[in-house]
Design a protein around this motif. Sequence first.
Motif, PDB file in Angstrom:
ATOM      1  N   GLU A  91       0.848  -1.194   0.000  1.00 16.30           N
ATOM      2  CA  GLU A  91       0.000   0.000   0.000  1.00 16.30           C
ATOM      3  C   GLU A  91       0.878   1.237   0.000  1.00 16.30           C
ATOM      4  N   THR A  92       0.484   2.247  -0.761  1.00 16.22           N
ATOM      5  CA  THR A  92       1.306   3.453  -0.842  1.00 16.22           C
ATOM      6  C   THR A  92       1.395   4.167   0.507  1.00 16.22           C
ATOM      7  N   LYS A  93       0.352   4.056   1.323  1.00 15.78           N
ATOM      8  CA  LYS A  93       0.416   4.713   2.635  1.00 15.78           C
ATOM      9  C   LYS A  93       1.424   4.041   3.561  1.00 15.78           C
ATOM     10  N   LYS A  94       1.763   2.769   3.285  1.00 15.92           N
ATOM     11  CA  LYS A  94       2.811   2.098   4.067  1.00 15.92           C
ATOM     12  C   LYS A  94       4.199   2.514   3.591  1.00 15.92           C
ATOM     13  N   ILE A  95       4.284   2.977   2.364  1.00 12.56           N
ATOM     14  CA  ILE A  95       5.551   3.484   1.844  1.00 12.56           C
ATOM     15  C   ILE A  95       5.801   4.876   2.409  1.00 12.56           C
ATOM     16  N   ASP A  96       4.795   5.723   2.338  1.00 16.39           N
ATOM     17  CA  ASP A  96       4.897   7.089   2.873  1.00 16.39           C
ATOM     18  C   ASP A  96       3.488   7.578   3.173  1.00 16.39           C
ATOM     19  N   ASP A  97       3.186   7.712   4.455  1.00 14.75           N
ATOM     20  CA  ASP A  97       1.822   8.103   4.839  1.00 14.75           C
ATOM     21  C   ASP A  97       1.564   9.600   4.707  1.00 14.75           C
ATOM     22  N   TRP A 140       1.053   0.704 -10.643  1.00  6.52           N
ATOM     23  CA  TRP A 140       0.300   1.258  -9.517  1.00  6.52           C
ATOM     24  C   TRP A 140      -1.153   0.871  -9.732  1.00  6.52           C
ATOM     25  N   ASP A 141      -1.721   0.178  -8.768  1.00  2.68           N
ATOM     26  CA  ASP A 141      -3.122  -0.210  -8.823  1.00  2.68           C
ATOM     27  C   ASP A 141      -3.920   0.894  -8.145  1.00  2.68           C
ATOM     28  N   GLU A 142      -4.596   1.683  -8.951  1.00  4.94           N
ATOM     29  CA  GLU A 142      -5.314   2.854  -8.444  1.00  4.94           C
ATOM     30  C   GLU A 142      -6.459   2.473  -7.509  1.00  4.94           C
ATOM     31  N   LEU A 143      -7.157   1.380  -7.789  1.00  5.21           N
ATOM     32  CA  LEU A 143      -8.281   0.967  -6.956  1.00  5.21           C
ATOM     33  C   LEU A 143      -7.852   0.599  -5.541  1.00  5.21           C
ATOM     34  N   ASP A 144      -6.765  -0.186  -5.438  1.00  5.54           N
ATOM     35  CA  ASP A 144      -6.270  -0.608  -4.129  1.00  5.54           C
ATOM     36  C   ASP A 144      -5.263   0.367  -3.548  1.00  5.54           C
ATOM     37  N   ASP A 145      -4.814   1.331  -4.369  1.00  3.93           N
ATOM     38  CA  ASP A 145      -3.746   2.267  -4.007  1.00  3.93           C
ATOM     39  C   ASP A 145      -2.511   1.496  -3.537  1.00  3.93           C
ATOM     40  N   THR A 146      -2.101   0.528  -4.376  1.00  3.23           N
ATOM     41  CA  THR A 146      -0.925  -0.285  -4.078  1.00  3.23           C
ATOM     42  C   THR A 146       0.063  -0.232  -5.233  1.00  3.23           C
ATOM     43  N   VAL A 147       1.320  -0.410  -4.888  1.00  3.83           N
ATOM     44  CA  VAL A 147       2.370  -0.551  -5.885  1.00  3.83           C
ATOM     45  C   VAL A 147       2.634  -2.045  -6.031  1.00  3.83           C
ATOM     46  N   LYS A 148       2.664  -2.512  -7.270  1.00 11.24           N
ATOM     47  CA  LYS A 148       2.932  -3.923  -7.565  1.00 11.24           C
ATOM     48  C   LYS A 148       4.388  -4.045  -7.996  1.00 11.24           C
ATOM     49  N   LEU A 149       5.039  -5.107  -7.540  1.00  8.65           N
ATOM     50  CA  LEU A 149       6.412  -5.335  -7.942  1.00  8.65           C
ATOM     51  C   LEU A 149       6.733  -6.811  -7.962  1.00  8.65           C
ATOM     52  N   VAL A 150       7.836  -7.136  -8.597  1.00  5.05           N
ATOM     53  CA  VAL A 150       8.337  -8.500  -8.660  1.00  5.05           C
ATOM     54  C   VAL A 150       9.711  -8.504  -8.008  1.00  5.05           C
TER      55      VAL A 150
END
Length: 133
Positions: free
Chosen positions: A48-54, A97-107
């Motif tokens: 979640e992007t808020k876990k990266i920087d709130d 970036w998944d806009e609906l979940d507000d998450t960054v996806k990575l491998v």
Amino acid sequence: MFVVFRDELVDSDEIRKTIEQDTLFKVETDLTKASKREDVMAFKLSIETKKIDDKKRLNWEDDESVDYFFEKAESLTSDFLTMFPRYTVQASRAYKWDELDDTVKLVVVIANIDIKLKKLKLDILPRMLKQVD
């Protein structure tokens, strides 16, 4: 799936559980089998992007904002090496970036140090990125 790291066998399912319990990431998919190698583990992750920087919000229209969140997510995966036997290397790449979940996806891919980091970044990681949406 079991993966060989020098003289140790490591279960990718155990690593998946550890990642979800001890880090900020959620494992979306275990890509280890898709790597078609016995010495590489790979996972599709989200954070979640808020876990990266709130304090900041990802703005897709602003390249600096995207770069900041993607680079920060990638740098957080460096802690994964503590979950593995010594002499391992890892590489990761944020790709969406998944806009609906507000998450960054990575491998992320993790391998024995016998596989050079260059091969991991330029061959194996791009192949794993083709396996995801």
